[in-house]
Scaffold this active site. Structure first.
Site, short mmCIF file in Angstrom:
data_model
loop_
_atom_site.label_atom_id
_atom_site.label_comp_id
_atom_site.label_asym_id
_atom_site.label_seq_id
_atom_site.Cartn_x
_atom_site.Cartn_y
_atom_site.Cartn_z
N MET A 30 0.83 -1.20 0.00
CA MET A 30 0.00 0.00 0.00
C MET A 30 0.87 1.25 0.00
O MET A 30 0.43 2.34 0.37
CB MET A 30 -0.96 -0.01 1.19
CG MET A 30 -2.00 -1.11 1.08
SD MET A 30 -3.53 -0.80 2.00
CE MET A 30 -2.91 -0.79 3.67
N LEU A 33 6.77 3.01 1.19
CA LEU A 33 7.75 1.91 1.23
C LEU A 33 8.91 2.24 2.15
O LEU A 33 9.32 3.38 2.30
CB LEU A 33 8.26 1.62 -0.19
CG LEU A 33 7.21 1.26 -1.24
CD1 LEU A 33 7.89 0.92 -2.56
CD2 LEU A 33 6.33 0.10 -0.78
N HIS A 37 10.12 -3.39 3.07
CA HIS A 37 9.70 -3.71 1.70
C HIS A 37 10.91 -4.00 0.82
O HIS A 37 10.90 -4.94 0.02
CB HIS A 37 8.92 -2.53 1.09
CG HIS A 37 7.60 -2.25 1.74
ND1 HIS A 37 7.37 -1.11 2.46
CD2 HIS A 37 6.45 -2.97 1.77
CE1 HIS A 37 6.12 -1.11 2.90
NE2 HIS A 37 5.54 -2.23 2.50
N ASP A 153 2.86 -9.37 9.40
CA ASP A 153 1.43 -9.66 9.25
C ASP A 153 1.26 -11.17 9.08
O ASP A 153 0.84 -11.64 8.01
CB ASP A 153 0.86 -8.89 8.06
CG ASP A 153 0.98 -7.38 8.24
OD1 ASP A 153 0.31 -6.84 9.13
OD2 ASP A 153 1.76 -6.75 7.50
N GLN A 156 -2.14 -12.50 8.08
CA GLN A 156 -2.39 -12.23 6.67
C GLN A 156 -1.65 -13.20 5.78
O GLN A 156 -2.20 -13.70 4.79
CB GLN A 156 -1.96 -10.80 6.34
CG GLN A 156 -2.05 -10.44 4.87
CD GLN A 156 -1.64 -9.02 4.59
OE1 GLN A 156 -2.46 -8.11 4.70
NE2 GLN A 156 -0.39 -8.80 4.25
N MET A 187 9.34 -2.85 11.18
CA MET A 187 9.14 -1.81 10.18
C MET A 187 7.71 -1.84 9.66
O MET A 187 7.17 -2.90 9.33
CB MET A 187 10.13 -2.01 9.04
CG MET A 187 11.58 -1.82 9.44
SD MET A 187 11.96 -0.12 9.92
CE MET A 187 11.98 0.70 8.33
N ARG A 190 3.04 2.62 8.93
CA ARG A 190 2.38 3.42 9.97
C ARG A 190 3.38 4.10 10.90
O ARG A 190 3.05 5.09 11.55
CB ARG A 190 1.45 2.53 10.81
CG ARG A 190 0.29 1.97 10.02
CD ARG A 190 -0.49 0.95 10.83
NE ARG A 190 -1.48 0.27 10.00
CZ ARG A 190 -2.72 0.68 9.81
NH1 ARG A 190 -3.13 1.80 10.40
NH2 ARG A 190 -3.55 0.02 9.04
#
Length: 283
Positions: A30, A33, A37, A153, A156, A187, A190
């Site tokens: 999203m 970065l 990432h 996550d 997820q 990391m 947010r």
């Protein structure tokens, strides 16, 4: 660097790559970065000829619309970071909401065999329907050989693996270790929104997880949960939403530990109005 905002143009480019027998990695993001990432992209480049990075703030996975509005959108700086990794082997797909959803911006309802009802599913209504909807759509557009997801996550990650299994999607889902700042904070995009005093306090989350791991061998799951709850009850800036010890296969909260199963601790904490999540393998 190739940057596509339209799925038709991206599909045509992917078709050309596949005709050249190029292998394709994929990282759905999203945006906003960071080096976490970047570590996933580098792993993707180690294992594939080309990596597609999607940058799309997905509206259907936000249960809090204020959070959607405040989510950082930093496409220019995202591209600058990607260019430091590879201008030739990284492709950006930065679609509009219309390009992904057309006029029908709603989630499909998915069953993940119960994984969606645990932890985050209890606190974020409809979140994993939104995640499944956009990831399935992106898989259909990009058609990668491998897709990369961070273990921060973890729920997820498990849900995406279940999505691929249940819908026979021809992609290998690769889980990657959590990338942390030097002070231990996982990391996350947010983190950019944390006020200085909360950013300074935030590593307490991982510090507590590490201490919980050390105590896991001698304390019951209930006693360990009580201990973690007390640590945050005495903290001035951080508010615990949940701490859960779960079976990594089912993600169900543990009642009693057994030596034959693997467990992970999951935590969600508010730092002011910013929600931080983290987890750690316990055994």
């Amino acid at each position: 660097m190739n940057i596509f905002e339209n799925k038709k143009e991206l599909i045509a480019h992917v078709d050309a790559l596949k005709c050249e027998k190029k292998t394709l990695g994929f990282l759905p993001t999203m945006g906003a970065l960071h080096q976490g990432h970047a570590s996933l992209i580098r792993k993707g480049l180690d294992e594939n000829d080309v990596v597609v990075v999607s940058i799309f703030v997905n509206p259907t996975q936000f249960d809090n619309q204020e959070d959607l509005v405040k989510y950082p959108r930093t496409l220019d700086s995202d591209v600058e970071l990607l260019e430091t990794i590879s201008e030739e082997k990284v492709i950006v797909y930065a679609p509009s909401v219309d390009d992904i959803y057309g006029n029908n911006v709603i989630s499909t309802s998915f069953s993940y065999d119960g994984l969606e009802h645990e932890m985050e599913g209890r606190f974020r209504d409809g979140h994993f329907d939104g995640v499944g909807t956009v990831v399935k759509r992106l898989f259909e557009i990009v058609r990668p050989d491998k897709a990369y997801f961070g273990e921060k996550d973890f729920q997820q990650l498990m849900i995406i693996k279940k999505l691929v299994e249940k819908y026979n999607i021809p992609v290998k889902v690769v889980g990657c270790k959590i990338y942390r700042a030097k002070d231990g904070l996982a990391m996350s995009s947010r983190n950019l929104r944390l006020k200085p005093e909360y950013r300074k306090a935030a590593p307490f989350v991982y510090k507590t997880l590490k201490a919980a791991k050390d105590k896991f061998g001698t304390k019951s799951a209930d006693k360990l949960t009580e201990w973690v709850t007390k640590q945050f009850a005495g903290h001035d800036l951080l508010t615990l939403e949940y701490f859960i010890i779960a079976n990594i296969s089912t993600l169900k909260t543990v009642k009693r530990k057994t030596n034959q199963k693997s467990y992970r601790a999951f935590i969600a904490v508010y730092a002011d109005d910013i929600r931080l999540i983290d987890n750690i393998a316990l055994n």
